[in-house]
Design a protein around this motif. Structure first.
Motif, mmCIF file in Angstrom:
data_model
loop_
_atom_site.group_PDB
_atom_site.id
_atom_site.type_symbol
_atom_site.label_atom_id
_atom_site.label_comp_id
_atom_site.label_asym_id
_atom_site.label_seq_id
_atom_site.Cartn_x
_atom_site.Cartn_y
_atom_site.Cartn_z
ATOM 1 N N HIS A 276 -4.213 -7.596 -26.330
ATOM 2 C CA HIS A 276 -2.927 -7.269 -25.956
ATOM 3 C C HIS A 276 -2.861 -5.625 -25.570
ATOM 4 O O HIS A 276 -1.783 -5.141 -24.907
ATOM 5 C CB HIS A 276 -2.068 -7.455 -27.005
ATOM 6 C CG HIS A 276 -1.984 -6.593 -28.290
ATOM 7 N ND1 HIS A 276 -2.819 -6.906 -29.493
ATOM 8 C CD2 HIS A 276 -1.418 -5.404 -28.682
ATOM 9 C CE1 HIS A 276 -2.803 -6.163 -30.170
ATOM 10 N NE2 HIS A 276 -2.014 -5.068 -30.015
ATOM 11 N N ALA B 105 -4.146 -5.267 -21.986
ATOM 12 C CA ALA B 105 -3.245 -5.741 -20.976
ATOM 13 C C ALA B 105 -2.556 -4.679 -20.349
ATOM 14 O O ALA B 105 -2.130 -4.705 -19.060
ATOM 15 C CB ALA B 105 -2.119 -6.594 -21.632
ATOM 16 N N ARG C 279 -3.287 -10.417 -14.867
ATOM 17 C CA ARG C 279 -4.075 -11.518 -14.849
ATOM 18 C C ARG C 279 -3.301 -12.934 -14.143
ATOM 19 O O ARG C 279 -2.261 -13.169 -14.620
ATOM 20 C CB ARG C 279 -4.675 -11.939 -16.353
ATOM 21 C CG ARG C 279 -5.588 -10.676 -16.776
ATOM 22 C CD ARG C 279 -5.577 -10.810 -18.472
ATOM 23 N NE ARG C 279 -6.344 -12.181 -18.824
ATOM 24 C CZ ARG C 279 -6.341 -12.362 -20.020
ATOM 25 N NH1 ARG C 279 -5.559 -11.526 -20.910
ATOM 26 N NH2 ARG C 279 -7.108 -13.355 -20.681
ATOM 27 N N GLY D 74 11.222 -2.497 -28.058
ATOM 28 C CA GLY D 74 11.869 -1.971 -29.000
ATOM 29 C C GLY D 74 13.369 -3.122 -28.941
ATOM 30 O O GLY D 74 13.382 -3.930 -28.616
ATOM 31 N N ARG E 262 11.974 -6.464 -28.030
ATOM 32 C CA ARG E 262 11.172 -7.077 -29.023
ATOM 33 C C ARG E 262 11.262 -8.850 -29.218
ATOM 34 O O ARG E 262 10.594 -9.602 -29.439
ATOM 35 C CB ARG E 262 11.605 -6.426 -30.545
ATOM 36 C CG ARG E 262 10.812 -6.901 -31.590
ATOM 37 C CD ARG E 262 9.267 -7.066 -31.526
ATOM 38 N NE ARG E 262 8.681 -5.938 -31.259
ATOM 39 C CZ ARG E 262 7.341 -5.521 -30.844
ATOM 40 N NH1 ARG E 262 6.667 -6.603 -30.766
ATOM 41 N NH2 ARG E 262 6.936 -4.509 -30.636
ATOM 42 N N SER F 285 10.109 -10.765 -26.685
ATOM 43 C CA SER F 285 8.516 -11.017 -26.680
ATOM 44 C C SER F 285 8.248 -12.123 -27.908
ATOM 45 O O SER F 285 6.804 -12.647 -27.840
ATOM 46 C CB SER F 285 7.944 -9.462 -27.306
ATOM 47 O OG SER F 285 8.071 -9.126 -28.497
ATOM 48 N N ARG G 167 0.010 -12.399 -24.857
ATOM 49 C CA ARG G 167 -1.103 -11.340 -25.063
ATOM 50 C C ARG G 167 -1.528 -10.898 -23.595
ATOM 51 O O ARG G 167 -1.843 -9.727 -23.501
ATOM 52 C CB ARG G 167 -2.428 -11.862 -25.621
ATOM 53 C CG ARG G 167 -2.256 -12.208 -26.946
ATOM 54 C CD ARG G 167 -3.772 -12.423 -27.794
ATOM 55 N NE ARG G 167 -4.158 -13.733 -27.521
ATOM 56 C CZ ARG G 167 -3.885 -14.810 -28.295
ATOM 57 N NH1 ARG G 167 -3.079 -14.588 -29.192
ATOM 58 N NH2 ARG G 167 -4.258 -16.004 -27.620
ATOM 59 N N ALA G 168 -1.659 -11.663 -22.503
ATOM 60 C CA ALA G 168 -1.801 -11.070 -21.242
ATOM 61 C C ALA G 168 -0.551 -9.959 -20.925
ATOM 62 O O ALA G 168 -0.916 -9.027 -19.875
ATOM 63 C CB ALA G 168 -2.190 -12.196 -20.133
ATOM 64 N N GLN G 169 0.470 -10.138 -21.350
ATOM 65 C CA GLN G 169 1.418 -9.165 -20.775
ATOM 66 C C GLN G 169 1.618 -8.067 -22.016
ATOM 67 O O GLN G 169 2.669 -7.557 -22.165
ATOM 68 C CB GLN G 169 2.895 -10.127 -20.708
ATOM 69 C CG GLN G 169 2.696 -11.107 -19.785
ATOM 70 C CD GLN G 169 2.366 -10.596 -18.577
ATOM 71 O OE1 GLN G 169 2.483 -9.506 -18.178
ATOM 72 N NE2 GLN G 169 1.763 -11.606 -17.606
ATOM 73 N N GLY G 170 0.741 -7.966 -23.031
ATOM 74 C CA GLY G 170 0.670 -6.799 -23.702
ATOM 75 C C GLY G 170 1.319 -7.062 -24.659
ATOM 76 O O GLY G 170 1.690 -5.997 -25.623
ATOM 77 N N ILE G 171 1.568 -8.305 -25.331
ATOM 78 C CA ILE G 171 2.397 -8.475 -26.618
ATOM 79 C C ILE G 171 1.504 -8.792 -27.813
ATOM 80 O O ILE G 171 0.371 -9.554 -27.543
ATOM 81 C CB ILE G 171 3.224 -9.805 -26.267
ATOM 82 C CG1 ILE G 171 4.329 -9.388 -25.354
ATOM 83 C CG2 ILE G 171 3.887 -10.254 -27.551
ATOM 84 C CD1 ILE G 171 5.093 -10.638 -24.744
ATOM 85 N N ASN G 172 1.689 -8.208 -28.848
ATOM 86 C CA ASN G 172 0.694 -8.244 -30.135
ATOM 87 C C ASN G 172 1.444 -9.495 -30.748
ATOM 88 O O ASN G 172 2.318 -9.799 -31.329
ATOM 89 C CB ASN G 172 1.081 -7.118 -30.960
ATOM 90 C CG ASN G 172 -0.120 -7.096 -32.214
ATOM 91 O OD1 ASN G 172 -0.449 -8.071 -32.540
ATOM 92 N ND2 ASN G 172 -0.137 -6.036 -32.657
#
Lengths: 264, 301
Positions: A76, A79, A84, A114, B157, B160, B172-177
């Motif tokens: 993550h 990313a 992708r 946030g 948040r 996500s 995850r591919a979009q940078g979400i933990n």
């Protein structure tokens, strides 16, 4: 822009099912390179993309994106640098969320999430314009659930999501393989348009030799977790499918036994 | 079989149903939004009440007791989340482990299996002695909870977290933990369940270590009843949450009706389990039926 240095990856190491998917793979891409990737089943094409994306950690070697060593970063966090698109149209989008919500999620890739609103009206108008550009009739249904779209529409939306924020590297994993020929051609055309407009550094896996030759400025062929053929510039422009098959036979010491690559 | 008995019992059943409706909203968040079946709630549904009763008995003001209940519930969610994401234990098993551990913790909090609290001596929010006030209070709490959740799940948040539940690979591919979000979702869910538990113990006038047994089944029943009865009306997220809470009310009204028919109260859990099993099966059967139908149509052509 991308440096893969001597990367190894073995799945199920130490068992009878051990499979070495990447065996000392190295690849350097310059900024703006559009590199197509071909190779038979099990050659390590998708494994290479997953190693770059950080789906799991590599056993050995380094992955460097835009001068930053990302080898130890989780998926993550990487990313932030990557766009992708996957083979399965279901993978790239959240089916139960709206087209606009999916795009809004992608617009925030790499940023802290946030308690600000997840999507603003202004953004929604911006997305409507971008969807109109796709020419798939999606601009009238900005808030529709992505699950209602066809495979081709979903791939187009995923491509839009991947490039909404200009990524350092665009990873396309056979993103047209699950589509019918007409839709596949349309998505490929869109890919070319976006890649050349934004000058994106791109790695595109395809099983179709004609596509691999027609698109991009560089072509690599993989076998047994390594690159066995690397053709760029003028050489690539002159390339034909017959050439490619002959070169493959030379490089691999055997003929191509995969109908899908020839016929696909 | 005096119909008067039934009618006089209905307001109380509705009040209980509303409280369990809050709990069901918590279950909805994990089961539907996060796509995780979280069994922690069987423990949390007792813990919230235990914390609330003990703090109230100790003389703390009600808002503090309620907030502490929610916080302890969130802590339980955190433990399940850590079991699941950091230790790699399957979600269902992680929930069962926390639930089992909570049983001992609940006994520690209460110091015994059951602790009474009198509405005459303490300033309780709700009680079965004052049903109309209870109905209004719980209804307001439900609206507050829904309002807060509607806001939160509209934020970056919150969106996500929804994406995490819908498609982890995409998230995850979009940078979400995704691991962080699963833990956060479990915490919010269990916080809400603990709030319901705190209200329920006040309503009953006691906290009991066993009051959470089978809670997940009642919560799921409420979620499913809400979807089946009102699903067509609800597009909006806030309305969906409201229908889930109403599902809790319908569940308790039906239970009251069954009891009035003369059924043994000890058989209730068996019946609840069977009813929920059937409701869970309905979407599956419906999908199979549609599949079979379309195949027949193809063969006929």
């Amino acid at each position: 822009m991308l440096k893969i240095e001597n990367v190894y990856k073995t799945f199920n190491a130490g068992t009878v099912n051990a499979k070495t998917a990447l065996a000392g793979l190295s690849l350097h891409l310059k900024p703006g390179d559009f590199c197509t990737v071909i190779g038979g089943n099990g050659a390590g094409k998708s494994t290479m993309l997953n190693a770059v994306a950080g789906v799991w950690h590599v056993d050995e070697g380094k992955v460097i994106i835009d001068g930053k060593d990302v080898t130890d970063l989780p998926e993550h966090k990487r990313a932030a640098y990557l766009g992708r698109v996957f083979q399965d149209p279901m993978t790239g989008t959240a089916a139960t969320m709206g087209i606009d919500e999916n795009l809004a999620l992608a617009a925030r890739r790499g940023q802290r999430r946030g308690l600000k609103w997840g999507i603003s009206n202004q953004e929604r108008e911006h997305y409507r314009a971008l969807l109109a550009d796709l020419d798939l009739g999606l601009e009238g249904r900005v808030s529709s659930k992505v699950g209602l779209l066809s495979g081709g529409q979903r791939q187009a939306v995923t491509l839009l999501m991947a490039t909404l924020q200009k990524p350092k590297l665009l990873l396309l994993d056979e993103h047209t393989a699950a589509l019918d020929p007409k839709t596949a051609a349309k998505v490929l055309e869109l890919t070319d348009k976006i890649v050349s407009r934004d000058q994106l550094t791109t790695l595109m896996i395809t099983h179709n030799m004609k596509d691999a030759i027609a698109h991009g400025n560089r072509l690599i062929m993989m076998k047994d977790g390594k690159i066995i053929l690397d053709i760029a510039g003028e050489d690539k422009k002159k390339l034909t499918v017959a050439d490619l098959m002959a070169r493959f036979a030379d490089a691999a010491g055997e003929g191509i036994a995969n109908d899908r690559m020839i016929l696909g | 079989m005096d119909i008067g008995n039934l009618i006089s019992a209905l307001p109380g059943a509705a009040a209980q149903g509303l409280i369990w409706g809050i709990m069901a909203i918590g279950v909805y968040l994990t089961y539907r939004i996060l796509d995780v079946a979280d069994l922690t709630v069987d423990g949390t549904m007792a813990t919230g009440g235990a914390v609330c009763v003990m703090l109230t008995l100790a003389g703390l003001p009600m808002p503090v007791a309620l907030l502490a209940s929610v916080a302890v519930g969130m802590l339980a969610g955190l433990v399940t989340g850590i079991f699941h994401t950091i230790m790699g234990i399957p979600a269902i098993l992680a929930g069962i482990l926390t639930q089992l551990g909570l049983w001992s913790i609940n006994l520690r909090i209460l110091g015994m299996a059951n602790k009474a609290i009198s509405v005459d001596k303490y300033n309780l929010l709700v009680s079965l002695r004052y049903i109309p006030r209870t109905l209004i209070t719980v209804f307001i709490v439900i609206l507050l909870v829904i309002g807060l959740l509607y806001w939160f799940f509209g934020t970056e948040r919150g969106c996500s977290i929804r994406a995490t539940g819908a498609n982890q690979a995409m998230a995850r591919a979009q940078g979400i933990n995704t691991r962080f979000n699963i833990v956060l979702g479990l915490m919010i869910s269990n916080g809400i369940v603990a709030l319901a538990s705190a209200l329920y113990s006040q309503y009953q006038g006691f906290a009991d270590v066993n009051s959470g047994r089978g809670a997940i089944v009642i919560g799921l029943a409420a979620v499913i009843i809400g979807e089946v009865l009102f699903g067509k009306l609800a597009r909006n997220f806030a309305v969906k949450l409201f229908t889930v809470a109403m599902g809790g009310v319908v569940y308790y009204l039906v239970i009251q009706f069954i009891l009035w028919l003369g059924l043994n109260a000890n058989d209730l859990k068996l019946i609840s389990a069977l009813v929920v099993a059937v409701f869970l099966a309905v979407p599956y059967w419906r999908a199979q039926h549609i599949h079979a139908k379309s195949r027949k149509r193809k063969e006929a052509v």
